[in-house]
Design a protein around this motif. Structure first.
Motif, PDB file in Angstrom:
ATOM      1  N   THR A 138       0.832  -1.211   0.000  1.00  0.00           N
ATOM      2  CA  THR A 138       0.000   0.000   0.000  1.00  0.00           C
ATOM      3  C   THR A 138       0.860   1.251   0.000  1.00  0.00           C
ATOM      4  O   THR A 138       0.640   2.174  -0.781  1.00  0.00           O
ATOM      5  N   ILE A 139       1.869   1.304   0.872  1.00  0.00           N
ATOM      6  CA  ILE A 139       2.679   2.524   0.938  1.00  0.00           C
ATOM      7  C   ILE A 139       3.635   2.662  -0.245  1.00  0.00           C
ATOM      8  O   ILE A 139       4.031   3.768  -0.582  1.00  0.00           O
ATOM      9  N   CYS A 140       3.978   1.529  -0.875  1.00  0.00           N
ATOM     10  CA  CYS A 140       4.848   1.594  -2.055  1.00  0.00           C
ATOM     11  C   CYS A 140       4.049   1.714  -3.353  1.00  0.00           C
ATOM     12  O   CYS A 140       4.633   1.857  -4.426  1.00  0.00           O
ATOM     13  N   ARG A 141       2.716   1.616  -3.233  1.00  0.00           N
ATOM     14  CA  ARG A 141       1.829   1.725  -4.388  1.00  0.00           C
ATOM     15  C   ARG A 141       2.095   0.649  -5.437  1.00  0.00           C
ATOM     16  O   ARG A 141       2.216   0.930  -6.641  1.00  0.00           O
ATOM     17  N   VAL A 142       2.229  -0.579  -4.955  1.00  0.00           N
ATOM     18  CA  VAL A 142       2.407  -1.732  -5.830  1.00  0.00           C
ATOM     19  C   VAL A 142       1.499  -2.852  -5.330  1.00  0.00           C
ATOM     20  O   VAL A 142       0.904  -2.758  -4.260  1.00  0.00           O
ATOM     21  N   ALA A 143       1.426  -3.938  -6.091  1.00  0.00           N
ATOM     22  CA  ALA A 143       0.633  -5.098  -5.682  1.00  0.00           C
ATOM     23  C   ALA A 143       1.336  -5.837  -4.543  1.00  0.00           C
ATOM     24  O   ALA A 143       2.576  -5.829  -4.450  1.00  0.00           O
ATOM     25  N   ARG A 144       0.541  -6.490  -3.694  1.00  0.00           N
ATOM     26  CA  ARG A 144       1.110  -7.265  -2.592  1.00  0.00           C
ATOM     27  C   ARG A 144       2.070  -8.329  -3.124  1.00  0.00           C
ATOM     28  O   ARG A 144       3.120  -8.579  -2.545  1.00  0.00           O
ATOM     29  N   THR A 145       1.727  -8.938  -4.253  1.00  0.00           N
ATOM     30  CA  THR A 145       2.604  -9.974  -4.805  1.00  0.00           C
ATOM     31  C   THR A 145       3.970  -9.405  -5.192  1.00  0.00           C
ATOM     32  O   THR A 145       4.978 -10.111  -5.096  1.00  0.00           O
ATOM     33  N   SER A 146       4.016  -8.149  -5.590  1.00  0.00           N
ATOM     34  CA  SER A 146       5.317  -7.523  -5.908  1.00  0.00           C
ATOM     35  C   SER A 146       6.204  -7.480  -4.669  1.00  0.00           C
ATOM     36  O   SER A 146       7.405  -7.759  -4.750  1.00  0.00           O
ATOM     37  N   ILE A 147       5.610  -7.129  -3.528  1.00  0.00           N
ATOM     38  CA  ILE A 147       6.383  -7.093  -2.277  1.00  0.00           C
ATOM     39  C   ILE A 147       6.809  -8.500  -1.889  1.00  0.00           C
ATOM     40  O   ILE A 147       7.962  -8.727  -1.498  1.00  0.00           O
ATOM     41  N   THR A 148       5.906  -9.457  -2.011  1.00  0.00           N
ATOM     42  CA  THR A 148       6.245 -10.843  -1.679  1.00  0.00           C
ATOM     43  C   THR A 148       7.403 -11.330  -2.536  1.00  0.00           C
ATOM     44  O   THR A 148       8.326 -11.973  -2.034  1.00  0.00           O
ATOM     45  N   HIS A 149       7.385 -11.010  -3.830  1.00  0.00           N
ATOM     46  CA  HIS A 149       8.483 -11.404  -4.717  1.00  0.00           C
ATOM     47  C   HIS A 149       9.800 -10.759  -4.310  1.00  0.00           C
ATOM     48  O   HIS A 149      10.856 -11.386  -4.360  1.00  0.00           O
ATOM     49  N   VAL A 150       9.752  -9.490  -3.898  1.00  0.00           N
ATOM     50  CA  VAL A 150      10.960  -8.800  -3.438  1.00  0.00           C
ATOM     51  C   VAL A 150      11.501  -9.475  -2.184  1.00  0.00           C
ATOM     52  O   VAL A 150      12.688  -9.789  -2.088  1.00  0.00           O
ATOM     53  N   VAL A 151      10.620  -9.709  -1.210  1.00  0.00           N
ATOM     54  CA  VAL A 151      11.028 -10.296   0.075  1.00  0.00           C
ATOM     55  C   VAL A 151      11.594 -11.699  -0.128  1.00  0.00           C
ATOM     56  O   VAL A 151      12.603 -12.069   0.492  1.00  0.00           O
ATOM     57  N   ASN A 152      10.973 -12.483  -1.021  1.00  0.00           N
ATOM     58  CA  ASN A 152      11.428 -13.859  -1.267  1.00  0.00           C
ATOM     59  C   ASN A 152      12.530 -13.936  -2.317  1.00  0.00           C
ATOM     60  O   ASN A 152      12.912 -15.027  -2.735  1.00  0.00           O
ATOM     61  N   ARG A 153      13.019 -12.789  -2.753  1.00  0.00           N
ATOM     62  CA  ARG A 153      14.118 -12.658  -3.705  1.00  0.00           C
ATOM     63  C   ARG A 153      13.829 -13.317  -5.053  1.00  0.00           C
ATOM     64  O   ARG A 153      14.730 -13.815  -5.720  1.00  0.00           O
ATOM     65  N   LYS A 154      12.569 -13.293  -5.462  1.00  0.00           N
ATOM     66  CA  LYS A 154      12.220 -13.737  -6.802  1.00  0.00           C
ATOM     67  C   LYS A 154      12.461 -12.618  -7.802  1.00  0.00           C
ATOM     68  O   LYS A 154      12.655 -12.873  -8.988  1.00  0.00           O
TER      69      LYS A 154
END
Length: 160
Positions: A138-154
């Protein structure tokens, strides 16, 4: 800036600072303690100190120091890992604004990417601290899956 100075500044900004955007990022501190403002001014690379006269006889004189533009962006990037959830959201909002305005500080622009390379370590650290992927999205203005991919290093694998 030494790490102990950075941590001190982050604590002060968390409690007494303000983060804004008026065509460029701004970090500001107002206080009645001139010695603290002088120290902040030095950490802001010698920013100007303004005197704010007491509004009434019940108030004290205040002092203000601030930094704007690229210097402000540098400060907010450095203090971001030490900030609470509310300030973190505001800082990321300011970084988004700064990166979306032509002629101002720009982050990494790869095929219209919404995330910036300098945010990736902070996103991973905040997720590690328990901030939800949905909140970060929400604060980065992207989809939740985008954050999950970043966190999981995909995605953004090249950023440590």
């Amino acid at each position: 800036m030494r790490k102990c100075e950075l941590i001190w500044l982050a604590g002060l900004l968390e409690g007494e600072g303000s983060f804004g955007f008026q065509s460029t990022p701004i970090v500001q501190v107002n206080m009645t303690d001139r010695d603290i403002i002088e120290r902040v001014s030095l950490l802001f690379d010698g920013s100007h100190i303004m005197t704010l006269p007491a509004r009434t006889s019940k108030h004290q004189t205040q002092w203000r120091t601030y930094v704007s533009g690229a210097k402000a962006l540098s400060i907010i990037r450095q203090v971001l890992p030490f900030m609470g959830q509310r300030r973190t959201a505001r800082i990321i909002e300011i970084m988004n604004l700064a990166n979306s305005r032509p002629g101002h500080a720009k982050g990494e622009m790869v095929d219209g990417a919404k995330l910036r390379a300098e945010w990736i370590p902070f996103i991973r650290e905040l997720a590690r601290r328990g901030i939800s992927h949905q909140y970060l999205a929400t604060i980065c203005r992207v989809a939740r899956t985008s954050i999950t991919h970043v966190v999981n290093r995909k995605t953004w694998k090249h950023i440590t």
